[in-house]
Design a protein around this motif. Structure first.
Motif, PDB file in Angstrom:
ATOM      1  N   LEU A  88     -20.112   0.179   1.797  1.00  0.00           N
ATOM      2  CA  LEU A  88     -19.268  -0.756   1.027  1.00  0.00           C
ATOM      3  C   LEU A  88     -17.702  -0.100   1.369  1.00  0.00           C
ATOM      4  N   ARG A  89     -18.174   1.522   1.650  1.00  0.00           N
ATOM      5  CA  ARG A  89     -16.778   1.458   1.984  1.00  0.00           C
ATOM      6  C   ARG A  89     -15.925   0.853   3.952  1.00  0.00           C
ATOM      7  N   PHE A  90     -16.652   1.258   4.531  1.00  0.00           N
ATOM      8  CA  PHE A  90     -16.787   0.118   5.601  1.00  0.00           C
ATOM      9  C   PHE A  90     -16.562  -0.721   5.843  1.00  0.00           C
ATOM     10  N   ARG A  91     -17.044  -1.967   4.324  1.00  0.00           N
ATOM     11  CA  ARG A  91     -16.670  -2.961   4.068  1.00  0.00           C
ATOM     12  C   ARG A  91     -15.179  -3.650   3.730  1.00  0.00           C
ATOM     13  N   ARG A  92     -14.672  -2.559   2.632  1.00  0.00           N
ATOM     14  CA  ARG A  92     -13.413  -2.315   2.934  1.00  0.00           C
ATOM     15  C   ARG A  92     -12.170  -2.073   3.507  1.00  0.00           C
ATOM     16  N   ARG A  93     -12.838  -0.501   4.229  1.00  0.00           N
ATOM     17  CA  ARG A  93     -11.786  -0.581   5.883  1.00  0.00           C
ATOM     18  C   ARG A  93     -12.149  -1.858   6.228  1.00  0.00           C
ATOM     19  N   ILE A  94     -12.712  -3.169   6.671  1.00  0.00           N
ATOM     20  CA  ILE A  94     -12.791  -3.836   7.782  1.00  0.00           C
ATOM     21  C   ILE A  94     -11.278  -4.760   7.259  1.00  0.00           C
ATOM     22  N   ALA A  95     -12.162  -5.047   5.914  1.00  0.00           N
ATOM     23  CA  ALA A  95     -11.173  -6.172   5.089  1.00  0.00           C
ATOM     24  C   ALA A  95      -9.562  -5.729   4.411  1.00  0.00           C
ATOM     25  N   LEU A  96      -9.565  -4.730   4.380  1.00  0.00           N
ATOM     26  CA  LEU A  96      -8.505  -4.446   4.417  1.00  0.00           C
ATOM     27  C   LEU A  96      -7.445  -4.685   5.703  1.00  0.00           C
ATOM     28  N   ALA A  97      -7.852  -4.065   7.132  1.00  0.00           N
ATOM     29  CA  ALA A  97      -7.250  -3.883   7.729  1.00  0.00           C
ATOM     30  C   ALA A  97      -7.147  -5.247   8.628  1.00  0.00           C
ATOM     31  N   HIS A  98      -8.136  -6.420   8.512  1.00  0.00           N
ATOM     32  CA  HIS A  98      -7.962  -7.622   8.660  1.00  0.00           C
ATOM     33  C   HIS A  98      -6.533  -8.254   7.917  1.00  0.00           C
ATOM     34  N   LEU A  99      -6.117  -8.228   6.619  1.00  0.00           N
ATOM     35  CA  LEU A  99      -5.262  -8.166   5.532  1.00  0.00           C
ATOM     36  C   LEU A  99      -3.623  -7.582   6.216  1.00  0.00           C
TER      37      LEU A  99
END
Ligand SMILES: C[S@@+](CC[C@H](N)C(=O)[O-])C[C@H]1O[C@@H](n2cnc3c(N)ncnc32)[C@H](O)[C@@H]1O
Length: 317
Positions: free
Chosen positions: A211-222
């Motif tokens: 979950l944390r991995f997905r969130r880190r990647i999503a925020l980095a994309h924004l």
């Protein structure tokens, strides 16, 4: 790595024939994408550079590339799939092709490669032998790989100019940015610890790490969208949010209700709250359904709830 296989897979799932299929079976999807692209072009301010960048462009099956090229001095397509992007360019009238350039890049800045290196370092034989009383050692190991995996925020992509684009489009790529590396984990477990594959979401440390991995990647994309956008420009985020498995028409599951698979749950990204927290002002989102494949007698079909949001920097509104 799943990422490396994308060009091959895209060749089956993207392009002019696929667009014709979508026109027939999912016209609302193509219409919604086009409407949002036109809104984004209208939303860019008068002072912006007439340059557009499309992240996750692929073969522009869904995106109206001709419209973008007509409204821009340059359209930069970015994807891992070079043949797909060249195919998209070749579909344009000859006098528009010169405005379209392509860049091959991993939009995460190399997460799949870093994770592959972590996975390769694991002592798989020992882990499988150790197993633990319920065989948790391999799951602890892959959770550790996810926890240690670096995620650049924002990712650095040398060919892209910071604040250089009046229009920045993220085109149905966000959830793939983390799904593909997570499938690399499934592939590794399938080889070295097959018994652990189906237990991973029951394992608290793995579930939290994923979950944390997905969130880190999503925020980095924004953050990448913000990094690329000119101060007066407009961005467009199009992403699938929930997938549905529609049961096959016959067979043991025929007639069952469709199964929902959240691909962008709020724990990964809260829309619109996370956008506001990053300094974005979003227009009211458009949501629609995308039919990706129809069920037949034996195979299930897939549909997705999709959302699209036109964004400007809060200070520019
Ligand atoms: C669902 S497709 C979107 C297709 C495209 N927007 C269109 O109009 O046809 C997702 C695209 O994202 C690309 N992709 C997935 N992960 C990527 C990554 N890490 N870096 C760059 N491109 C990626 C795939 O190659 C694919 O072309």
């Amino acid at each position: 790595m799943r990422l490396a296989r994308l060009p091959q897979e895209n060749a089956r799932m993207q392009g002019a024939e696929r667009r014709r299929w979508l026109r027939r079976h999912s016209p609302a999807h193509l219409e919604a994408v086009e409407r949002l692209v036109l809104r984004t072009l209208r939303a860019r301010g008068p002072q912006n550079p007439a340059r557009t960048v499309v992240l996750g462009a692929g073969a522009c099956t869904e995106l109206p590339l001709a419209r973008l090229a007509a409204a821009s001095d340059e359209v930069l397509l970015v994807d891992v799939d070079i043949p797909g992007m060249l195919h998209a360019r070749d579909e344009l009238p000859a006098d528009r092709r010169g405005r379209v350039n392509v860049v091959q890049a991993d939009l995460t800045g190399g997460v799949s490669a870093s994770l592959a290196a972590e996975l390769a370092r694991q002592p798989w034989a020992d882990l499988a032998a150790l197993g633990g009383h319920v065989g948790n050692a391999p799951l602890d190991a892959v959770a550790g790989c996810l926890e240690r995996c670096p995620v650049a925020d924002p990712p650095r992509i040398a060919e892209l100019a910071p604040h250089g684009y009046g229009v920045v489009i993220s085109s149905l790529v966000l959830t793939q940015l983390y799904s593909l590396p997570l499938l690399d984990i499934v592939d590794a477990l399938s080889v070295y610890a097959p018994g652990a594959v189906d237990r991973r979401e029951l394992h608290a440390r793995y579930r939290e790490a994923a979950l944390r991995f997905r969130r880190r990647i999503a925020l980095a994309h924004l953050a990448l969208l913000r990094e690329l956008l000119a101060p007066d420009g407009a961005a467009l985020l199009i992403t699938d949010v929930t997938g549905y498995l529609v049961p096959a028409r016959g067979g043991p599951h025929g007639g069952n209700a469709r199964e929902a698979l959240p691909v962008l749950p709020p724990e990964v990204l809260r829309l619109p709250e996370d956008l506001a927290a990053q300094g974005w002002h979003g227009e009211p989102p458009l949501t629609w359904q995308w039919v990706a494949s129809l069920p037949d007698a034996t195979r299930p079909g897939r549909t997705y709830d999709v959302t699209g949001i036109v964004l400007r920097r809060a200070s520019a509104t």
